[in-house]
Scaffold this active site. Structure first.
Site, PDB file in Angstrom:
ATOM      1  N   ASN A  10      25.727  29.083  -9.187  1.00  0.00           N
ATOM      2  CA  ASN A  10      25.514  28.581  -7.835  1.00  0.00           C
ATOM      3  C   ASN A  10      24.235  27.759  -7.887  1.00  0.00           C
ATOM      4  O   ASN A  10      23.151  28.312  -7.951  1.00  0.00           O
ATOM      5  CB  ASN A  10      25.379  29.764  -6.856  1.00  0.00           C
ATOM      6  CG  ASN A  10      24.992  29.311  -5.455  1.00  0.00           C
ATOM      7  OD1 ASN A  10      25.011  28.125  -5.152  1.00  0.00           O
ATOM      8  ND2 ASN A  10      24.634  30.267  -4.602  1.00  0.00           N
ATOM      9  N   LYS A  12      22.907  25.908  -5.681  1.00  0.00           N
ATOM     10  CA  LYS A  12      22.175  25.812  -4.402  1.00  0.00           C
ATOM     11  C   LYS A  12      21.736  24.355  -4.162  1.00  0.00           C
ATOM     12  O   LYS A  12      22.456  23.450  -4.552  1.00  0.00           O
ATOM     13  CB  LYS A  12      21.010  26.794  -4.383  1.00  0.00           C
ATOM     14  CG  LYS A  12      21.463  28.208  -4.783  1.00  0.00           C
ATOM     15  CD  LYS A  12      20.488  29.267  -4.469  1.00  0.00           C
ATOM     16  CE  LYS A  12      21.061  30.615  -4.897  1.00  0.00           C
ATOM     17  NZ  LYS A  12      20.245  31.734  -4.478  1.00  0.00           N
ATOM     18  N   HIS A  95      27.728  32.664   1.737  1.00  0.00           N
ATOM     19  CA  HIS A  95      26.529  33.063   0.980  1.00  0.00           C
ATOM     20  C   HIS A  95      25.474  33.551   1.979  1.00  0.00           C
ATOM     21  O   HIS A  95      25.388  33.036   3.101  1.00  0.00           O
ATOM     22  CB  HIS A  95      26.005  31.864   0.178  1.00  0.00           C
ATOM     23  CG  HIS A  95      24.931  32.265  -0.784  1.00  0.00           C
ATOM     24  ND1 HIS A  95      23.633  32.465  -0.389  1.00  0.00           N
ATOM     25  CD2 HIS A  95      24.991  32.551  -2.103  1.00  0.00           C
ATOM     26  CE1 HIS A  95      22.923  32.846  -1.454  1.00  0.00           C
ATOM     27  NE2 HIS A  95      23.722  32.909  -2.497  1.00  0.00           N
ATOM     28  N   GLU A  97      22.470  32.954   2.236  1.00  0.00           N
ATOM     29  CA  GLU A  97      21.589  31.890   2.735  1.00  0.00           C
ATOM     30  C   GLU A  97      22.251  31.144   3.886  1.00  0.00           C
ATOM     31  O   GLU A  97      21.578  30.729   4.833  1.00  0.00           O
ATOM     32  CB  GLU A  97      21.214  30.948   1.572  1.00  0.00           C
ATOM     33  CG  GLU A  97      20.227  31.643   0.625  1.00  0.00           C
ATOM     34  CD  GLU A  97      20.325  31.212  -0.831  1.00  0.00           C
ATOM     35  OE1 GLU A  97      20.898  30.153  -1.121  1.00  0.00           O
ATOM     36  OE2 GLU A  97      19.812  31.967  -1.692  1.00  0.00           O
ATOM     37  N   GLU A 167      26.533  40.444  -3.310  1.00  0.00           N
ATOM     38  CA  GLU A 167      25.173  39.983  -3.569  1.00  0.00           C
ATOM     39  C   GLU A 167      24.186  40.678  -2.630  1.00  0.00           C
ATOM     40  O   GLU A 167      24.005  40.237  -1.479  1.00  0.00           O
ATOM     41  CB  GLU A 167      25.073  38.472  -3.349  1.00  0.00           C
ATOM     42  CG  GLU A 167      25.970  37.664  -4.260  1.00  0.00           C
ATOM     43  CD  GLU A 167      25.431  36.259  -4.475  1.00  0.00           C
ATOM     44  OE1 GLU A 167      25.303  35.879  -5.635  1.00  0.00           O
ATOM     45  OE2 GLU A 167      25.132  35.563  -3.496  1.00  0.00           O
ATOM     46  N   GLY A 173      17.270  35.860  -6.055  1.00  0.00           N
ATOM     47  CA  GLY A 173      16.100  35.024  -6.329  1.00  0.00           C
ATOM     48  C   GLY A 173      14.796  35.797  -6.406  1.00  0.00           C
ATOM     49  O   GLY A 173      13.719  35.201  -6.396  1.00  0.00           O
ATOM     50  N   SER A 213      19.892  37.780  -9.170  1.00  0.00           N
ATOM     51  CA  SER A 213      19.005  37.837 -10.342  1.00  0.00           C
ATOM     52  C   SER A 213      19.716  38.214 -11.641  1.00  0.00           C
ATOM     53  O   SER A 213      19.127  38.872 -12.493  1.00  0.00           O
ATOM     54  CB  SER A 213      17.819  38.782 -10.074  1.00  0.00           C
ATOM     55  OG  SER A 213      17.053  38.315  -8.985  1.00  0.00           O
TER      56      SER A 213
HETATM   57  P1  PGA Z   1      19.933  34.350  -8.124  1.00  0.00           P
HETATM   58  O1  PGA Z   1      20.931  33.828  -6.982  1.00  0.00           O
HETATM   59  O2  PGA Z   1      20.753  34.534  -9.375  1.00  0.00           O
HETATM   60  O3  PGA Z   1      18.915  33.241  -8.262  1.00  0.00           O
HETATM   61  O4  PGA Z   1      19.333  35.620  -7.645  1.00  0.00           O
HETATM   62  C1  PGA Z   1      22.227  34.364  -6.865  1.00  0.00           C
HETATM   63  C2  PGA Z   1      22.929  33.760  -5.686  1.00  0.00           C
HETATM   64  O5  PGA Z   1      22.286  33.555  -4.640  1.00  0.00           O
HETATM   65  O6  PGA Z   1      24.143  33.479  -5.743  1.00  0.00           O
END
Ligand code: PGA
Length: 249
Positions: A10, A12, A95, A97, A167, A173, A213
């Site tokens: 992903n 982003k 997601h 976000e 998630e 992150g 992560s």
């Molecule tokens: P990350 O993000 O691996 O940077 O924690 C995962 C995601 O948001 O899909």
């Protein structure tokens, strides 16, 4: 029948079209795999050049979002028809976000899941709890509520082809990966929920990823869990490490 693992990046809001092409070229020799499905979910403006750049490889492309409308006066939106015609196979929906920063609620996300199927795109539907929810012991209740709402009106045949990404928001992150036990527990509960909403066969077929992560070091143990069918990878998908995650064995 063993489920095939699916490991998706992903990106982003990272990588200009020029940078995207360079990243695809850097990763190309590292992400070769006959064993797992490899997907890059990329910003809308990168879809066309990235689809071109992965031609002839094992990598499939996904969008990071889809409009709940077909076409018309919706400035700034990207439709399912556009995503499909540009060469995507997958689309991320819900997601955290999008849910948190852009206030996308479950009724809206349910319409997006329907749109994805209307345009023959496979949804990667995300769910997950906040740290407060985990500490309050409502993780499973919350995820049941999210998924039951997001899947209203989706048939068993459709659900069987879907990908669900668990998630935990506190792990995204942050470098704070969920323990293998925590990730397996929730992914297992999601599979049980799918059996409850649909049937055992659909639950057996649906693919459930862990995200938050994921790194080259955490991937092998996470992906060895019986209910974890791969990962949705943010930060590490922009680096050579993604090759190690794909070839985690
Ligand atoms: P990350 O993000 O691996 O940077 O924690 C995962 C995601 O948001 O899909």
């Amino acid at each position: 029948m063993a489920r095939r693992k699916i490991i998706a990046g992903n990106w982003k809001m990272n990588k200009t079209p020029t940078e995207a092409k360079a990243l695809v070229e850097m990763l190309a020799p590292l992400v070769k795999s006959d064993e797992v499905d490899v997907v890059y979910c990329v910003p809308a403006i990168d879809i066309v050049p990235v689809v071109e750049a992965v031609k002839g490889t094992n990598v499939e492309i996904g969008a990071e979002n889809i409009s709940d409308k077909d076409s018309g006066a919706f400035t700034g939106e990207i439709s399912g028809a556009m995503i499909k015609d540009a060469g995507c196979k997958y689309v991320i929906i819900g997601h955290s976000e999008r849910r948190d920063y852009y206030k996308e609620d479950d009724a809206f996300l349910n319409r997006k899941v329907h749109k994805a199927f209307q345009y023959d795109l496979i949804p990667i539907l995300c769910c997950g709890e906040s740290l407060e929810q985990r500490e309050a012991g409502v993780t499973l209740d919350w995820i049941r509520l999210q998924l039951k709402s997001d899947l209203i009106g989706i048939t068993a045949e459709q659900a069987a082809t879907m990908v669900i990404a668990y998630e935990p928001i506190w792990a995204i992150g942050t470098g704070k990966v969920a323990t293998t036990e925590q990730a397996q527990e929730v992914c297992h509960a999601i599979r049980e929920l799918i059996a409850e909403i649909y049937d055992a066969d659909t639950a057996e077929k649906i693919r459930i990823q862990y995200g938050g992560s994921v790194s080259a070091s955490s991937a092998p143990e996470l992906f060895a869990q019986p209910d974890i069918d791969g990962g949705l990878v943010g930060g590490a998908s922009l680096k050579a490490d993604f090759g190690k995650i794909v070839n985690y064995k």
